[in-house]
Design an enzyme around this catalytic site. Structure first.
Site, PDB file in Angstrom:
ATOM      1  N   HIS A  38     -10.267   1.075   1.470  1.00 58.64           N
ATOM      2  CA  HIS A  38      -9.812   2.386   1.964  1.00 58.64           C
ATOM      3  C   HIS A  38     -10.995   3.325   2.201  1.00 58.64           C
ATOM      4  CE1 HIS A  38      -5.484   2.239   2.086  1.00 58.64           C
ATOM      5  NE2 HIS A  38      -5.388   1.809   0.838  1.00 58.64           N
ATOM      6  N   CYS A  87       0.852  -1.186   0.000  1.00 59.13           N
ATOM      7  CA  CYS A  87       0.000   0.000   0.000  1.00 59.13           C
ATOM      8  C   CYS A  87       0.887   1.235   0.000  1.00 59.13           C
ATOM      9  CB  CYS A  87      -0.888  -0.020   1.241  1.00 59.13           C
ATOM     10  SG  CYS A  87      -2.030   1.358   1.362  1.00 59.13           S
ATOM     11  N   HIS A 100      -9.141  -3.680  -2.566  1.00 57.72           N
ATOM     12  CA  HIS A 100      -8.185  -2.959  -1.717  1.00 57.72           C
ATOM     13  C   HIS A 100      -8.555  -1.477  -1.645  1.00 57.72           C
ATOM     14  CE1 HIS A 100      -3.894  -2.256  -0.279  1.00 57.72           C
ATOM     15  NE2 HIS A 100      -4.283  -1.031  -0.590  1.00 57.72           N
ATOM     16  N   GLU A 101      -8.833  -0.875  -2.808  1.00 50.43           N
ATOM     17  CA  GLU A 101      -9.140   0.559  -2.833  1.00 50.43           C
ATOM     18  C   GLU A 101     -10.491   0.862  -2.185  1.00 50.43           C
ATOM     19  OE1 GLU A 101      -6.689   2.425  -3.332  1.00 50.43           O
ATOM     20  OE2 GLU A 101      -5.492   0.782  -4.136  1.00 50.43           O
TER      21      GLU A 101
END
Length: 182
Positions: free
Chosen positions: A157, A110, A153-154
């Site tokens: 966030h 990351c 993953h994004e």
């Protein structure tokens, strides 16, 4: 132009917030921010530009990683067939996911984490994402393999989740427990 100094690092509270939805129709400012996020990813994958500006290579970037609590992401990557995914999305949501799970053999990294974190990050092998594109149009993307992992993953966030929160048995001062439904 965004550089590594613009990337928020772990420990910053914005990375643990649930990002706010982006109003639609999109403002010019939000479109410009998303464009700059995508430009960062493209530049970070160009060896000459990356070296000149000391950029770490990235394939995805979420607005909280540049200090903005807004639901926007940029992705610049390819799948196993070299199909390119180079886009920005606003208010992305995973609307379906496979039961089958997958992970990256070498683990995930990351841009907001300046250290190596080892461990398997379980991800759904296939997902469908619904979002708004830069033209204020609703889009649906069916993703599998590496792009599916990147988008998960994004989107994590945007929900205040760091990849290492998903590693079973990982003990770390920054890790927090997450709701299994997220």
């Amino acid at each position: 132009m965004l550089t590594m100094k613009d990337i928020v690092r772990e420990g910053n509270p914005v990375l643990r917030e649930v990002a706010k939805p982006v109003p639609v129709p999109l403002s010019d400012e939000d479109k410009q921010t998303a464009k700059r996020m995508l430009e960062f990813l493209i530049n970070s994958q160009n060896p000459e530009i990356a070296e000149k500006y000391s950029l770490r290579p990235g394939v995805g970037l979420a607005a909280p990683q540049i200090g903005l609590s807004k639901q926007m992401i940029a992705v610049h990557t390819t799948d196993e067939n070299e199909k390119e995914y180079s886009l920005v999305l606003f208010n992305p949501k995973i609307i379906s996911e496979s039961v089958e799970m997958t992970h990256l053999e070498g683990g995930e990294g990351c841009l907001s984490v300046d250290r190596e974190v080892q461990g398997i990050v379980p991800r759904h092998a296939r997902i469908t994402v619904k979002a708004i594109n830069e033209n204020n149009e609703e889009v649906r993307l069916k993703l599998k393999g590496f792009p599916a992992i990147v988008f998960q993953h994004e989107i994590d966030h945007l929900n205040g989740i760091m990849f290492y929160d998903r590693i079973e048995g990982w003990v770390d001062p920054y890790k927090r427990e997450i709701n299994p439904s997220l």
